[in-house]
Design a protein around this motif. Structure first.
Motif, PDB file in Angstrom:
ATOM      1  N   HIS A 223       0.838  -1.206   0.000  1.00 55.80           N
ATOM      2  CA  HIS A 223       0.000   0.000   0.000  1.00 55.80           C
ATOM      3  C   HIS A 223       0.873   1.257   0.000  1.00 55.80           C
ATOM      4  N   TYR A 224       1.902   1.263   0.837  1.00 57.36           N
ATOM      5  CA  TYR A 224       2.808   2.406   0.974  1.00 57.36           C
ATOM      6  C   TYR A 224       3.520   2.676  -0.352  1.00 57.36           C
ATOM      7  N   THR A 225       4.014   1.615  -0.979  1.00 56.17           N
ATOM      8  CA  THR A 225       4.751   1.752  -2.230  1.00 56.17           C
ATOM      9  C   THR A 225       3.826   2.159  -3.379  1.00 56.17           C
ATOM     10  N   LYS A 226       2.716   1.457  -3.503  1.00 58.80           N
ATOM     11  CA  LYS A 226       1.767   1.719  -4.599  1.00 58.80           C
ATOM     12  C   LYS A 226       1.269   3.165  -4.578  1.00 58.80           C
ATOM     13  N   ASN A 227       1.046   3.704  -3.388  1.00 61.78           N
ATOM     14  CA  ASN A 227       0.512   5.053  -3.254  1.00 61.78           C
ATOM     15  C   ASN A 227       1.586   6.117  -3.037  1.00 61.78           C
ATOM     16  N   ARG A 228       2.844   5.716  -3.166  1.00 61.75           N
ATOM     17  CA  ARG A 228       3.988   6.637  -3.054  1.00 61.75           C
ATOM     18  C   ARG A 228       3.909   7.484  -1.788  1.00 61.75           C
ATOM     19  N   LEU A 229       3.624   6.834  -0.683  1.00 61.50           N
ATOM     20  CA  LEU A 229       3.408   7.544   0.570  1.00 61.50           C
ATOM     21  C   LEU A 229       4.692   8.129   1.154  1.00 61.50           C
TER      22      LEU A 229
ATOM     23  N   HIS B  99      -1.766  14.327   4.858  1.00 64.92           N
ATOM     24  CA  HIS B  99      -2.208  13.277   3.936  1.00 64.92           C
ATOM     25  C   HIS B  99      -2.688  12.016   4.667  1.00 64.92           C
TER      26      HIS B  99
ATOM     27  N   MET C 161      -3.495   5.842   7.977  1.00 67.89           N
ATOM     28  CA  MET C 161      -3.469   4.657   7.106  1.00 67.89           C
ATOM     29  C   MET C 161      -2.639   3.548   7.750  1.00 67.89           C
TER      30      MET C 161
END
Length: 198
Positions: free
Chosen positions: A39-45, A73, A78
């Motif tokens: 999730h962190y990587t996919k959404n470039r958090l 954000h 999250m």
């Protein structure tokens, strides 16, 4: 504090980045939940993460709860949804021109980190950071052999190029592996390159 102690004190996972140079750490341990990493990587958090901003600008430790006001954000909200409800980030830095930074985040699902735990985790990261200091006792001959290994040369070719026996090259590489704490000559050459020794 041992790696087992780290796992016990951060039951919902941890992330450790040791000796970050220009962009990448020399060693990285990511024991965070896979679904959170995805999730962190996919959404470039990382671009919005207040924990990362703090880790790159400070030393010492910071509880994630103290960063919630700097999280427009909702990255920490999250993270909590993935079981990372309470976090502690630790950062250390070499105060010199070639300084490297190491940082780590430790997480729990159940409570804040206690002050004693925070101090022990700072000591743990500081020790690991110092263990990754480049060695200063490699000889020029050992570095020369490692540079040739890095270039993909085989033992026989290195011996020929240096005008020494294969046994002499083996000894140089063996000494270099011991000094660097490496298991193979290739690993030693990679470490020497990361330390900017070759």
């Amino acid at each position: 504090m041992t790696p087992q102690d780290v796992e016990r004190v951060s039951p919902s996972g941890h992330y450790i980045a040791l000796r970050i140079g220009f962009a990448f750490p020399m060693e990285e341990i990511n024991a965070l939940p896979t679904d959170w990493i995805d999730h962190y990587t996919k959404n470039r958090l990382m671009l919005f993460d207040p924990v990362m901003r703090w880790a790159y600008a400070n030393t010492g430790f910071m509880r994630w709860s103290d960063l919630r006001g700097d999280d427009p954000h909702g990255v920490l909200t999250m993270a909590a949804a993935f079981g990372l409800r309470f976090g502690l980030t630790v950062a250390v830095f070499d105060e010199n021109l070639e300084g490297h930074r190491s940082f780590a985040s430790f997480t729990r699902p159940d409570r804040e980190f206690e002050d004693l735990e925070a101090r022990l985790l700072v000591a743990f990261l500081t020790r690991r950071h110092l263990e990754m200091l480049p060695p200063t006792n490699l000889t020029n001959a050992e570095l020369e052999a490692l540079a040739m290994v890095k270039d993909g040369k085989r033992l026989k070719q290195i011996a020929f190029d240096l005008g020494v026996t294969e046994g002499a090259v083996k000894q140089r590489l063996k000494n270099a592996k011991v000094k660097l704490g490496a298991h193979t000559s290739t690993q030693a050459a990679t470490m020497a390159r990361q330390f900017k020794l070759i």
